[in-house]
Write a protein that holds these residues in place. Structure first.
Motif, PDB file in Angstrom:
ATOM      1  N   LYS A  17       0.846  -1.191   0.000  1.00 27.54           N
ATOM      2  CA  LYS A  17       0.000   0.000   0.000  1.00 27.54           C
ATOM      3  C   LYS A  17       0.880   1.237   0.000  1.00 27.54           C
ATOM      4  CE  LYS A  17      -3.885  -2.269   2.005  1.00 27.54           C
ATOM      5  NZ  LYS A  17      -5.054  -2.168   2.820  1.00 27.54           N
ATOM      6  N   THR A  18       0.295   2.366  -0.331  1.00 25.70           N
ATOM      7  CA  THR A  18       1.092   3.573  -0.525  1.00 25.70           C
ATOM      8  C   THR A  18       0.772   4.675   0.480  1.00 25.70           C
ATOM      9  OG1 THR A  18      -0.547   4.329  -2.121  1.00 25.70           O
ATOM     10  CG2 THR A  18       1.371   3.188  -3.000  1.00 25.70           C
ATOM     11  N   ASP A  19       1.690   5.600   0.556  1.00 24.10           N
ATOM     12  CA  ASP A  19       1.525   6.820   1.337  1.00 24.10           C
ATOM     13  C   ASP A  19       1.102   7.908   0.343  1.00 24.10           C
ATOM     14  OD1 ASP A  19       1.867   9.279   2.602  1.00 24.10           O
ATOM     15  OD2 ASP A  19       3.728   8.692   3.589  1.00 24.10           O
ATOM     16  N   PRO A  20      -0.086   8.475   0.478  1.00 29.93           N
ATOM     17  CA  PRO A  20      -0.546   9.460  -0.498  1.00 29.93           C
ATOM     18  C   PRO A  20       0.302  10.732  -0.558  1.00 29.93           C
ATOM     19  CG  PRO A  20      -2.030   9.381   1.380  1.00 29.93           C
ATOM     20  CD  PRO A  20      -1.049   8.257   1.556  1.00 29.93           C
ATOM     21  N   GLU A  21       1.212  10.880   0.362  1.00 34.41           N
ATOM     22  CA  GLU A  21       2.086  12.051   0.370  1.00 34.41           C
ATOM     23  C   GLU A  21       3.369  11.828  -0.433  1.00 34.41           C
ATOM     24  OE1 GLU A  21       1.769  14.870   2.841  1.00 34.41           O
ATOM     25  OE2 GLU A  21      -0.295  14.270   3.165  1.00 34.41           O
ATOM     26  N   VAL A  22       3.603  10.590  -0.901  1.00 31.27           N
ATOM     27  CA  VAL A  22       4.867  10.255  -1.567  1.00 31.27           C
ATOM     28  C   VAL A  22       4.559   9.797  -2.993  1.00 31.27           C
ATOM     29  CG1 VAL A  22       6.999   8.931  -1.386  1.00 31.27           C
ATOM     30  CG2 VAL A  22       5.747   9.509   0.680  1.00 31.27           C
ATOM     31  N   TRP A  23       4.764  10.698  -3.952  1.00 34.38           N
ATOM     32  CA  TRP A  23       4.390  10.388  -5.328  1.00 34.38           C
ATOM     33  C   TRP A  23       5.196  11.215  -6.317  1.00 34.38           C
ATOM     34  CZ3 TRP A  23       2.597  14.692  -7.867  1.00 34.38           C
ATOM     35  CH2 TRP A  23       2.170  15.743  -7.074  1.00 34.38           C
ATOM     36  N   LYS A  24       5.084  10.818  -7.598  1.00 32.82           N
ATOM     37  CA  LYS A  24       5.706  11.572  -8.691  1.00 32.82           C
ATOM     38  C   LYS A  24       4.911  11.267  -9.955  1.00 32.82           C
ATOM     39  CE  LYS A  24      10.042  12.297 -11.113  1.00 32.82           C
ATOM     40  NZ  LYS A  24      10.996  13.245 -10.602  1.00 32.82           N
ATOM     41  N   ILE A  25       4.754  12.268 -10.801  1.00 29.04           N
ATOM     42  CA  ILE A  25       4.119  12.067 -12.101  1.00 29.04           C
ATOM     43  C   ILE A  25       5.230  11.987 -13.142  1.00 29.04           C
ATOM     44  CG2 ILE A  25       2.639  13.076 -13.876  1.00 29.04           C
ATOM     45  CD1 ILE A  25       0.992  14.300 -11.571  1.00 29.04           C
ATOM     46  N   VAL A  26       5.203  10.914 -13.933  1.00 28.65           N
ATOM     47  CA  VAL A  26       6.183  10.698 -14.992  1.00 28.65           C
ATOM     48  C   VAL A  26       5.404  10.406 -16.272  1.00 28.65           C
ATOM     49  CG1 VAL A  26       8.115   9.283 -15.795  1.00 28.65           C
ATOM     50  CG2 VAL A  26       7.846   9.745 -13.345  1.00 28.65           C
ATOM     51  N   ASP A  27       5.650  11.188 -17.296  1.00 28.65           N
ATOM     52  CA  ASP A  27       4.961  11.015 -18.591  1.00 28.65           C
ATOM     53  C   ASP A  27       3.451  10.898 -18.422  1.00 28.65           C
ATOM     54  OD1 ASP A  27       7.384  11.122 -19.996  1.00 28.65           O
ATOM     55  OD2 ASP A  27       7.701   8.964 -19.773  1.00 28.65           O
ATOM     56  N   LYS A  29       1.727   9.811 -15.923  1.00 23.84           N
ATOM     57  CA  LYS A  29       1.248   8.739 -15.047  1.00 23.84           C
ATOM     58  C   LYS A  29       1.687   9.018 -13.613  1.00 23.84           C
ATOM     59  CE  LYS A  29       1.230   5.023 -18.409  1.00 23.84           C
ATOM     60  NZ  LYS A  29       1.744   3.687 -18.721  1.00 23.84           N
ATOM     61  N   LEU A  30       0.789   8.719 -12.682  1.00 22.04           N
ATOM     62  CA  LEU A  30       1.066   8.914 -11.265  1.00 22.04           C
ATOM     63  C   LEU A  30       1.705   7.660 -10.685  1.00 22.04           C
ATOM     64  CD1 LEU A  30       0.729  10.503  -8.592  1.00 22.04           C
ATOM     65  CD2 LEU A  30      -1.546   9.464  -8.417  1.00 22.04           C
ATOM     66  N   TYR A  31       2.854   7.821 -10.046  1.00 20.47           N
ATOM     67  CA  TYR A  31       3.550   6.721  -9.377  1.00 20.47           C
ATOM     68  C   TYR A  31       3.579   7.018  -7.883  1.00 20.47           C
ATOM     69  CZ  TYR A  31       4.888   5.227 -13.985  1.00 20.47           C
ATOM     70  OH  TYR A  31       4.842   4.791 -15.291  1.00 20.47           O
ATOM     71  N   LEU A  32       3.042   6.122  -7.106  1.00 19.38           N
ATOM     72  CA  LEU A  32       2.990   6.254  -5.655  1.00 19.38           C
ATOM     73  C   LEU A  32       4.036   5.348  -5.019  1.00 19.38           C
ATOM     74  CD1 LEU A  32      -0.863   5.981  -5.447  1.00 19.38           C
ATOM     75  CD2 LEU A  32       0.441   8.052  -5.009  1.00 19.38           C
ATOM     76  N   ASN A  33       4.469   5.705  -3.827  1.00 19.94           N
ATOM     77  CA  ASN A  33       5.395   4.863  -3.076  1.00 19.94           C
ATOM     78  C   ASN A  33       4.895   4.709  -1.652  1.00 19.94           C
ATOM     79  OD1 ASN A  33       8.089   4.093  -4.539  1.00 19.94           O
ATOM     80  ND2 ASN A  33       7.481   6.084  -5.321  1.00 19.94           N
ATOM     81  N   CYS A  34       5.374   3.663  -0.983  1.00 18.38           N
ATOM     82  CA  CYS A  34       4.890   3.344   0.359  1.00 18.38           C
ATOM     83  C   CYS A  34       5.581   4.164   1.439  1.00 18.38           C
ATOM     84  CB  CYS A  34       5.025   1.847   0.635  1.00 18.38           C
ATOM     85  SG  CYS A  34       6.695   1.214   0.466  1.00 18.38           S
ATOM     86  N   SER A  35       6.716   4.768   1.117  1.00 17.53           N
ATOM     87  CA  SER A  35       7.454   5.569   2.103  1.00 17.53           C
ATOM     88  C   SER A  35       8.443   6.480   1.375  1.00 17.53           C
ATOM     89  CB  SER A  35       8.224   4.656   3.060  1.00 17.53           C
ATOM     90  OG  SER A  35       9.259   3.981   2.360  1.00 17.53           O
ATOM     91  N   LYS A  36       8.982   7.436   2.104  1.00 17.40           N
ATOM     92  CA  LYS A  36      10.001   8.307   1.522  1.00 17.40           C
ATOM     93  C   LYS A  36      11.255   7.513   1.178  1.00 17.40           C
ATOM     94  CE  LYS A  36       8.315  12.528   3.569  1.00 17.40           C
ATOM     95  NZ  LYS A  36       8.506  13.625   4.495  1.00 17.40           N
ATOM     96  N   GLU A  37      11.570   6.513   1.991  1.00 13.16           N
ATOM     97  CA  GLU A  37      12.738   5.667   1.727  1.00 13.16           C
ATOM     98  C   GLU A  37      12.553   4.885   0.427  1.00 13.16           C
ATOM     99  OE1 GLU A  37      11.042   5.697   4.657  1.00 13.16           O
ATOM    100  OE2 GLU A  37      12.514   6.701   5.925  1.00 13.16           O
ATOM    101  N   ALA A  38      11.348   4.350   0.213  1.00 14.77           N
ATOM    102  CA  ALA A  38      11.058   3.624  -1.026  1.00 14.77           C
ATOM    103  C   ALA A  38      11.156   4.567  -2.215  1.00 14.77           C
ATOM    104  CB  ALA A  38       9.678   2.978  -0.953  1.00 14.77           C
ATOM    105  N   TYR A  39      10.628   5.774  -2.066  1.00 12.28           N
ATOM    106  CA  TYR A  39      10.698   6.770  -3.135  1.00 12.28           C
ATOM    107  C   TYR A  39      12.147   7.089  -3.495  1.00 12.28           C
ATOM    108  CZ  TYR A  39      10.418  11.151  -5.643  1.00 12.28           C
ATOM    109  OH  TYR A  39      10.585  12.127  -6.582  1.00 12.28           O
ATOM    110  N   GLU A  40      12.996   7.238  -2.489  1.00 18.50           N
ATOM    111  CA  GLU A  40      14.406   7.537  -2.747  1.00 18.50           C
ATOM    112  C   GLU A  40      15.066   6.415  -3.540  1.00 18.50           C
ATOM    113  OE1 GLU A  40      16.106   8.441   1.074  1.00 18.50           O
ATOM    114  OE2 GLU A  40      14.851  10.220   1.291  1.00 18.50           O
ATOM    115  N   LYS A  41      14.783   5.168  -3.184  1.00 17.11           N
ATOM    116  CA  LYS A  41      15.340   4.024  -3.925  1.00 17.11           C
ATOM    117  C   LYS A  41      14.807   4.013  -5.354  1.00 17.11           C
ATOM    118  CE  LYS A  41      15.727   1.163   0.183  1.00 17.11           C
ATOM    119  NZ  LYS A  41      15.191  -0.024   0.872  1.00 17.11           N
ATOM    120  N   TRP A  42      13.497   4.197  -5.508  1.00 14.34           N
ATOM    121  CA  TRP A  42      12.857   4.188  -6.816  1.00 14.34           C
ATOM    122  C   TRP A  42      13.416   5.302  -7.693  1.00 14.34           C
ATOM    123  CZ3 TRP A  42       9.329   7.674  -9.130  1.00 14.34           C
ATOM    124  CH2 TRP A  42       8.658   7.184 -10.252  1.00 14.34           C
ATOM    125  N   SER A  43      13.687   6.463  -7.109  1.00 10.19           N
ATOM    126  CA  SER A  43      14.149   7.636  -7.854  1.00 10.19           C
ATOM    127  C   SER A  43      15.556   7.492  -8.418  1.00 10.19           C
ATOM    128  CB  SER A  43      14.102   8.878  -6.964  1.00 10.19           C
ATOM    129  OG  SER A  43      12.774   9.191  -6.650  1.00 10.19           O
TER     130      SER A  43
END
Length: 65
Positions: A17-27, A29-43
């Motif tokens: 599941k995701t944290d609605p505060e951690v996201w990015k739009i790419v092309d 499309k909305l990409y959500l992540n479960c935490s800020k740490e996950a977002y950093e890895k994904w980025s």
């Protein structure tokens, strides 16, 4: 993308599941992540991680229902 599940977790072939505060739009499309740490890895490799997640989503989407 990925029906709203965590983009990083999807790269690891898991559903989270995701944290609605951690996201990015790419092309547009909305990409959500479960935490800020996950977002950093994904980025670290957004295009590569999107490709991985898309491939894994094809395998996992039936389990997500």
């Amino acid at each position: 993308a990925n029906d709203g599940y965590c983009a990083w977790a999807m790269t690891e072939t898991r559903i989270a599941k995701t944290d609605p505060e951690v996201w990015k739009i790419v092309d547009g499309k909305l990409y959500l992540n479960c935490s800020k740490e996950a977002y950093e890895k994904w980025s670290r490799d957004v295009p590569g991680n999107i490709r991985k997640a898309d491939a894994n989503w094809l395998r996992l989407k039936e389990k997500a229902k």
